[in-house]
Design a protein around this motif. Structure first.
Motif, PDB file in Angstrom:
ATOM      1  N   ALA A 144     181.570  75.303  18.707  1.00 57.15           N
ATOM      2  CA  ALA A 144     180.827  75.614  19.935  1.00 57.15           C
ATOM      3  C   ALA A 144     181.150  77.072  20.253  1.00 57.15           C
ATOM      4  O   ALA A 144     182.133  77.616  19.741  1.00 57.15           O
ATOM      5  CB  ALA A 144     181.263  74.702  21.074  1.00 57.15           C
ATOM      6  N   PRO A 145     180.348  77.757  21.075  1.00 61.82           N
ATOM      7  CA  PRO A 145     180.675  79.143  21.405  1.00 61.82           C
ATOM      8  C   PRO A 145     182.116  79.253  21.924  1.00 61.82           C
ATOM      9  O   PRO A 145     182.555  78.434  22.727  1.00 61.82           O
ATOM     10  CB  PRO A 145     179.659  79.506  22.492  1.00 61.82           C
ATOM     11  N   ILE A 146     182.842  80.236  21.422  1.00 67.12           N
ATOM     12  CA  ILE A 146     184.251  80.413  21.791  1.00 67.12           C
ATOM     13  C   ILE A 146     184.322  80.846  23.251  1.00 67.12           C
ATOM     14  O   ILE A 146     183.753  81.872  23.617  1.00 67.12           O
ATOM     15  CB  ILE A 146     184.933  81.440  20.870  1.00 67.12           C
ATOM     16  N   PRO A 147     185.007  80.066  24.091  1.00 67.07           N
ATOM     17  CA  PRO A 147     185.072  80.415  25.518  1.00 67.07           C
ATOM     18  C   PRO A 147     186.111  81.496  25.783  1.00 67.07           C
ATOM     19  O   PRO A 147     187.076  81.642  25.040  1.00 67.07           O
ATOM     20  CB  PRO A 147     185.481  79.101  26.175  1.00 67.07           C
ATOM     21  N   GLU A 148     185.866  82.238  26.829  1.00 69.70           N
ATOM     22  CA  GLU A 148     186.853  83.199  27.294  1.00 69.70           C
ATOM     23  C   GLU A 148     187.839  82.455  28.183  1.00 69.70           C
ATOM     24  O   GLU A 148     187.450  81.538  28.906  1.00 69.70           O
ATOM     25  CB  GLU A 148     186.173  84.312  28.094  1.00 69.70           C
ATOM     26  N   PRO A 149     189.113  82.840  28.172  1.00 70.45           N
ATOM     27  CA  PRO A 149     190.057  82.176  29.058  1.00 70.45           C
ATOM     28  C   PRO A 149     189.706  82.452  30.521  1.00 70.45           C
ATOM     29  O   PRO A 149     189.258  83.552  30.860  1.00 70.45           O
ATOM     30  CB  PRO A 149     191.419  82.786  28.691  1.00 70.45           C
TER      31      PRO A 149
END
Length: 173
Positions: A144-149
């Protein structure tokens, strides 16, 4: 010098940090099939041009955008997303926030099946055997799209670091 990584996947988000040497062009390749005519989607930087291309018997650019990045003198973060027919490349500098929109984004249905991930750097001219083309500092992949913290997570990590520093300083006295 592309190095295959892992298993065959179709929908994938890959993030990496890279710096290059001399006049090389770093790239990430998704859905690469070495046994099926060497087809795959490439995304990366060629000089100051960000691009998404399709490889195989007819290599062709699907989309490009001019940037102000110089990978021979600075690290660059790249994230290449391939979900269904939507392909997106994000490029930004370490320490800057993740971009609000992709640097290059295209829709293409040339490669519909899964493939492997490769990383590499294409030389402007073939260097000697002891020449290094690129240094990839890390690679991160997700289906899935890599989330930002989140800000809360970053604050928590910063708070823990301060506590550890304070504890270390007290024990040194």
């Amino acid at each position: 010098r592309a190095q295959p990584v892992g298993v065959y996947l179709k929908d994938l988000s890959v993030r990496t940090q890279v710096t290059t040497y001399e006049l090389t062009s770093p790239f990430v390749q998704l859905r690469f099939n070495p046994g099926a005519g060497d087809t795959g989607y490439f995304a990366g930087l060629a000089g100051e041009t960000a691009y998404i291309s399709v490889s195989g018997s007819n290599i062709r650019d699907l989309g490009t955008a001019e940037t102000d990045f110089d990978t021979t003198s600075e690290d660059v973060l790249m994230q290449f997303d391939a979900f269904g027919e939507e392909l997106s490349l994000y490029v930004w500098r370490p320490g800057e926030p993740f971009p609000d929109s992709p640097t290059v984004s295209v829709t293409d249905d040339t490669i519909t099946g899964p493939g492997i991930v490769t990383f590499g750097a294409a030389p402007a001219s073939f260097p000697g055997p002891d020449t290094h083309w690129a240094k990839y500092r890390f690679a991160q992949a997700a289906t899935a799209p890599i989330p930002e913290p989140s800000t809360i997570v970053l604050l928590y990590i910063g708070f823990l670091a301060l506590l550890m520093l304070r504890r270390r300083t007290r024990s040194a006295i």
